[in-house]
Write a protein that holds these residues in place. Structure first.
Motif, PDB file in Angstrom:
ATOM      1  N   UNK A  89       0.837  -1.202   0.000  1.00 16.45           N
ATOM      2  CA  UNK A  89       0.000   0.000   0.000  1.00 16.45           C
ATOM      3  C   UNK A  89       0.873   1.254   0.000  1.00 16.45           C
ATOM      4  N   UNK A  90       1.908   1.221   0.839  1.00 13.11           N
ATOM      5  CA  UNK A  90       2.816   2.374   0.919  1.00 13.11           C
ATOM      6  C   UNK A  90       3.431   2.686  -0.439  1.00 13.11           C
ATOM      7  N   UNK A  91       3.940   1.669  -1.132  1.00 11.63           N
ATOM      8  CA  UNK A  91       4.619   1.913  -2.403  1.00 11.63           C
ATOM      9  C   UNK A  91       3.644   2.169  -3.541  1.00 11.63           C
ATOM     10  N   UNK A  92       2.435   1.629  -3.454  1.00 12.00           N
ATOM     11  CA  UNK A  92       1.439   1.963  -4.464  1.00 12.00           C
ATOM     12  C   UNK A  92       1.169   3.466  -4.446  1.00 12.00           C
ATOM     13  N   UNK A  97       1.518   3.451  -8.661  1.00 12.04           N
ATOM     14  CA  UNK A  97       1.266   2.287  -9.489  1.00 12.04           C
ATOM     15  C   UNK A  97       0.868   1.135  -8.573  1.00 12.04           C
ATOM     16  N   UNK A  98       0.073   0.197  -9.038  1.00  9.42           N
ATOM     17  CA  UNK A  98      -0.259  -0.963  -8.196  1.00  9.42           C
ATOM     18  C   UNK A  98       0.976  -1.821  -7.973  1.00  9.42           C
ATOM     19  N   UNK A 304       4.165  -3.737  10.374  1.00  8.29           N
ATOM     20  CA  UNK A 304       2.896  -3.717   9.650  1.00  8.29           C
ATOM     21  C   UNK A 304       1.856  -2.893  10.404  1.00  8.29           C
ATOM     22  N   UNK A 305       1.761  -3.123  11.719  1.00  4.89           N
ATOM     23  CA  UNK A 305       0.810  -2.366  12.532  1.00  4.89           C
ATOM     24  C   UNK A 305       1.181  -0.886  12.577  1.00  4.89           C
ATOM     25  N   UNK A 306       2.494  -0.596  12.690  1.00  3.87           N
ATOM     26  CA  UNK A 306       2.944   0.799  12.734  1.00  3.87           C
ATOM     27  C   UNK A 306       2.604   1.516  11.432  1.00  3.87           C
ATOM     28  N   UNK A 307       2.759   0.851  10.306  1.00  6.00           N
ATOM     29  CA  UNK A 307       2.416   1.459   9.022  1.00  6.00           C
ATOM     30  C   UNK A 307       0.926   1.785   8.952  1.00  6.00           C
ATOM     31  N   UNK A 308       0.081   0.875   9.469  1.00  2.00           N
ATOM     32  CA  UNK A 308      -1.358   1.134   9.473  1.00  2.00           C
ATOM     33  C   UNK A 308      -1.709   2.327  10.350  1.00  2.00           C
TER      34      UNK A 308
END
Length: 438
Positions: A89-92, A97-98, A304-308
């Motif tokens: 999600x971060x890089x999209x 781009x997907x 993963x949780x921190x990114x969310x």
């Protein structure tokens, strides 16, 4: 009687010797300067570790992952599914781009292992394959390339500051320029990779779109792989970070490397990633699987949780403001004592030009400093006499170009206000050494 089972030497076999690359018992620059700093209880602005704890929501994410039983066993080599989803999600968003997380993304044991995995995947021992590094270059690049069987080739960034004298005047990190003709002249039939580090360590330079387009054009003409080291992607001050993979035709030849340690101030977690087209990430993943197999499972889940949670906490924006405050505080300290510096547009380092410091001619240096040259002497003198530690940036250069950094010291400003205030008091004592040179 046979000695095979006794462990005794067999005949006249020589004693095993290490590879020349690892035979040295000398200290690495980080350990060396940390030990010198500790010997005088100096304010440590050398190594780029944070002297404050991460945000509570980040620590809690790791704590909760540790108590969840399903996160205490091996993660898949590609990465924990939850982290793959969040980094995707971060890089999209970042690359517009997907991202197919099943083929275009790999999780690593820190960005350094990601870099080693890419080098290992695309360099072949015995083929004299070359990798172009822009100096000053992070000191892990060179050994990683050599371990992977490649040969580093160095092209320096050079100061072009117009009428300003870097030994007397404050200059911008953008004044450090890459000569594109010099870059292209370094390419030959053995060249395989160009490493692009932006935002840059230690200069703090954020490469402009025009510069990245020129580098990309050269890479495309010579069919070269680009490794984009973008671990400081969210730490920029008044300028935009541009990922070279977003430029036309560059996604297909670029592996972008990132770091949770730099993003969240948790360098000890050792979680990083690489993203790119499947045909570049699959061999990178294969190398990663042979180097470490997989990365730390609970801390992958913690990231993963921190990114969310980062978005709802407005974390990245607030963190950038805090780093800019620290940058400005450190620059003000050197304004006060009269030493010029390079204003960084990104990352968290300040290059200070200390050419005006007069070290007494009879000053005594230990052998381990004496043998490393004038830049190490300058940093040692700073630590011992002023009680503030930095890193000698000549460590980021090959031998032919080290003279370009002899007058500089790299200081990290990922430190508390209290630490910076203490450094300000300590550095007052250097003024007497400036007066002697006036």
């Amino acid at each position: 009687m046979s000695t095979k089972a006794t462990g005794e030497p067999q005949g006249s076999r020589p004693t095993p010797v290490p590879s020349p690359q690892y035979a040295s018992t000398g200290l690495d620059v980080w350990t060396m300067m940390n030990q010198v700093a500790a010997s005088v209880n100096a304010v440590n602005l050398g190594q780029g570790f944070m002297s404050y704890p991460p945000r509570e929501f980040i620590r809690r994410a790791a704590q909760e992952a540790l108590v969840e039983n399903t996160h205490n066993q091996y993660a898949p080599p590609r990465g924990h599914p939850g982290l793959l989803k969040q980094v995707g999600i971060h890089f999209a968003n970042r690359l517009a781009r997907p991202i197919d997380v099943s083929s275009e993304l790999s999780i690593h044991a820190g960005a350094n292992e990601a870099l080693l995995s890419v080098f290992t995947a695309f360099l072949e021992h015995g083929k004299d394959q070359e990798v172009i590094l822009m100096e000053p270059a992070f000191d892990q690049y060179t050994p990683n390339i050599i371990m992977a069987g490649g040969k580093p080739v160095y092209v320096p960034l050079r100061v072009q500051s117009g009428d300003k004298d870097p030994s007397k005047d404050v200059i911008s990190s953008h004044d450090w320029k890459l000569d594109m003709s010099e870059l292209e002249a370094a390419i030959n039939e053995n060249t395989r990779i160009i490493v692009v580090n932006t935002p840059h360590n230690p200069i703090g330079k954020v490469f402009s779109r025009e510069e990245l387009e020129q580098i990309g054009d050269i890479a495309a003409r010579h069919n070269l792989l680009i490794i984009a080291d973008e671990v400081y992607e969210h730490l920029t001050y008044g300028v935009d970070h541009i990922s070279i993979a977003t430029l036309p035709g560059m996604w297909e030849r670029t592996v972008t490397v990132g770091s949770a340690g730099k993003m969240f101030g948790v360098t000890g977690w050792r979680v990083g990633w690489s993203v790119g087209p499947a045909e570049l990430i699959q061999p990178t993943l294969s190398a990663h699987t042979r180097i470490v197999f997989t990365s730390n499972t609970p801390l992958q889940e913690g990231v993963a949780s921190a990114l969310k949670l980062a978005k709802e906490n407005d974390f990245l924006s607030i963190q950038r403001q805090e780093y800019e405050h620290r940058r400005n505080r450190l620059m003000a300290i050197f304004d006060d004592v009269g030493l010029p510096y390079v204003v960084p547009d990104g990352a968290y380092y300040l290059l200070v030009n200390a050419a005006a410091i007069k070290i007494p001619s009879d000053y005594s240096f230990p052998d381990f400093i004496e043998e490393r040259g004038p830049n190490f002497k300058l940093v040692y003198f700073f630590i011992k006499e002023f009680g503030v530690s930095g890193i000698p940036p000549t460590e980021f250069y090959s031998e032919p170009h080290r003279h370009l950094a002899n007058d500089y010291i790299r200081f990290a400003f990922c430190k508390t206000d209290e630490g910076l205030d203490k450094a300000a008091k300590c550095l007052q004592s250097l003024k007497k050494y400036l007066k002697e040179t006036s």
